[in-house]
Design a protein around this motif. Structure first.
Motif, mmCIF file in Angstrom:
data_model
loop_
_atom_site.group_PDB
_atom_site.id
_atom_site.type_symbol
_atom_site.label_atom_id
_atom_site.label_comp_id
_atom_site.label_asym_id
_atom_site.label_seq_id
_atom_site.Cartn_x
_atom_site.Cartn_y
_atom_site.Cartn_z
ATOM 1 N N LYS A 257 0.852 -1.069 -0.025
ATOM 2 C CA LYS A 257 0.091 -0.003 -0.145
ATOM 3 C C LYS A 257 0.909 1.314 -0.082
ATOM 4 O O LYS A 257 0.682 2.249 -0.731
ATOM 5 C CB LYS A 257 -1.096 -0.022 1.181
ATOM 6 N N ALA A 258 2.096 1.317 0.760
ATOM 7 C CA ALA A 258 2.862 2.454 0.772
ATOM 8 C C ALA A 258 3.354 2.790 -0.558
ATOM 9 O O ALA A 258 3.648 3.850 -0.895
ATOM 10 C CB ALA A 258 4.084 1.939 1.630
ATOM 11 N N VAL A 259 3.858 1.745 -1.340
ATOM 12 C CA VAL A 259 4.514 1.720 -2.641
ATOM 13 C C VAL A 259 3.484 2.630 -3.539
ATOM 14 O O VAL A 259 3.720 3.292 -4.398
ATOM 15 C CB VAL A 259 4.979 0.494 -3.309
ATOM 16 N N ILE A 260 2.363 1.798 -3.661
ATOM 17 C CA ILE A 260 1.148 2.466 -4.590
ATOM 18 C C ILE A 260 0.900 3.869 -4.161
ATOM 19 O O ILE A 260 0.723 4.648 -5.228
ATOM 20 C CB ILE A 260 -0.157 1.557 -4.233
ATOM 21 N N ALA A 261 0.658 3.932 -2.960
ATOM 22 C CA ALA A 261 0.648 5.394 -2.588
ATOM 23 C C ALA A 261 1.680 6.189 -2.939
ATOM 24 O O ALA A 261 1.348 7.553 -3.240
ATOM 25 C CB ALA A 261 0.309 5.666 -1.022
ATOM 26 N N HIS A 262 2.791 6.087 -3.000
ATOM 27 C CA HIS A 262 3.989 6.790 -3.214
ATOM 28 C C HIS A 262 3.817 7.339 -4.821
ATOM 29 O O HIS A 262 3.988 8.119 -5.245
ATOM 30 C CB HIS A 262 5.209 6.023 -3.026
#
Length: 397
Positions: A257-262
């Motif tokens: 989720k952190a990757v996608i948000a970035h």
């Protein structure tokens, strides 16, 4: 050339003598991980420097020894003065020489070392197939570009730089549309994501970021590498997010989720458009400087001999190397902003920090590079700097 030499010596010095590791690194990484990161980064940096300097020095020798002009004249005589055929053959000869010189470095860096460090999942045959595909595409696009370049030189002898910059700027935009559709599928398979949890995660973040996402695709990155990544593709009304299958397999959901948000943060902040705009502005500036450079080397004439291409390659190689700090400073600024905005989207600082630690550990990156190395060649902030930034980011309620 003086700037290139100065940067090269500094870069080599800090590769060989990187200095002490920041004590804080031991809070997140083991001594073994830190040592491996240094060793792995050093090998990649040396290969990069050797490759760039070898190409630059070869072309400098080729031009200033008079051999480029001699070969150019021979081609013109052998081809009955045919302007375009002579120019194309000169390009092909130089392209083959540079490819052959760079081939051992490509093999050593992208296959041997990647296998040694446990990142590559390719066989030698698969690597060669990728290499030949990439070389073939490069040859086709470059040959077309060279013919167009000499056509522009012939028809606009005084304003060719303006025409060339305009056409190349159009290409910068067009390639954003054709690359995901035409080129990327030649190397990887892309399938629509089917996991409801992933689709729900993307939709939730897209809603918060106010970004319409048309497709969520999974790329079979594991056929080549253990590394993980994600990226957005498309412009205007068509947007798709591509997730490496290695990301979905090897990272926990909160870090995915952190990757996608970035990546969504890049879109939300307009980094793709800003990057294109800056690229176009820089493109016009470079073509103007190329015009001045070529006029200072070649005698005044409406005719540009085939070895004008060697001068052009030398110009772009040296300028690209010399302006690396500027390009990477802009990139790091955007990455910092994307990190901060991603926290606003997820509200999860711990996951973002855990992701950075996990990425560096799995990729054997240098956790504490010298400040000069980071300034000169890092497109993303070094991990300790990213962790500091993430820790200082406030989460909006």
């Amino acid at each position: 050339m003086v700037i290139v030499l100065g940067f090269s010596l500094l870069y080599l010095w800090f590769i060989l003598f990187p200095g002490k590791v920041a004590p804080e690194a031991l809070h997140y990484f083991s001594a073994e991980q830190i040592s491996q990161g240094r060793d792995h980064s050093r090998s990649q940096q040396l290969l990069f420097l050797i490759g760039v300097l070898t190409e630059i020095l070869l072309i400098v020798w080729f031009i200033w020894s008079g051999k480029a002009a001699g070969f150019s004249g021979w081609l013109q005589r052998a081809n009955g003065g045919n302007y375009y055929r002579s120019s194309l053959l000169f390009f092909l000869a130089l392209w083959v020489v540079l490819r052959l010189i760079h081939l051992p470095l490509s093999y050593f860096g992208s296959f041997y070392l990647q296998r040694k460090w446990g990142f590559s999942t390719q066989t030698l045959g698969s690597w060669w197939l990728d290499y030949l595909k990439g070389a073939g595409l490069d040859l086709i696009f470059s040959a077309f570009g060279v013919l167009l370049f000499f056509w522009i030189l012939k028809h606009w002898p005084r304003t060719w730089w303006l025409v060339g910059a305009s056409l190349f700027s159009i290409w910068l935009v067009v390639q954003n549309f054709i690359w995901p559709v035409v080129v990327s599928p030649l190397f990887n398979r892309f399938e629509p994501a089917k996991d409801p949890a992933i689709l729900s995660m993307v939709n939730e973040l897209a809603s918060k970021a106010d970004i319409p996402v048309d497709e969520v695709l999974v790329m079979d990155a594991s056929r080549r590498t253990t590394r993980a990544n994600a990226y957005f593709a498309g412009l205007a009304g068509t947007k798709q997010i591509v997730l490496y299958d290695t990301l979905l397999k090897n990272y926990p959901p909160d870090q995915v989720k952190a990757v996608i948000a970035h990546e969504m943060a890049h879109w939300r902040q307009g980094h793709i458009i800003k990057g294109l705009t800056l690229g176009i502005i820089g493109n016009f500036l470079l073509w103007g400087l190329l015009f001045i450079f070529i006029r200072s080397v070649l005698p005044p004439s409406r005719y540009h001999p085939p070895y004008t291409w060697a001068l052009t390659i030398l110009f772009f190689l040296t300028v690209s190397f010399a302006t690396s700090p500027l390009q990477n400073t802009i990139s790091r600024s955007m990455e910092k902003e994307a990190d901060q905005v991603s926290i606003q989207l997820t509200g999860d600082v711990a996951a973002a920090i855990g992701l950075q630690i996990n990425l560096v550990s799995k990729n054997s990156s240098d956790v504490s590079p010298p400040a000069f190395i980071e300034w000169f060649s890092y497109s993303h902030p070094a991990v300790l700097n990213r962790i500091h930034l993430l820790q200082q980011t406030n989460i909006n309620p």
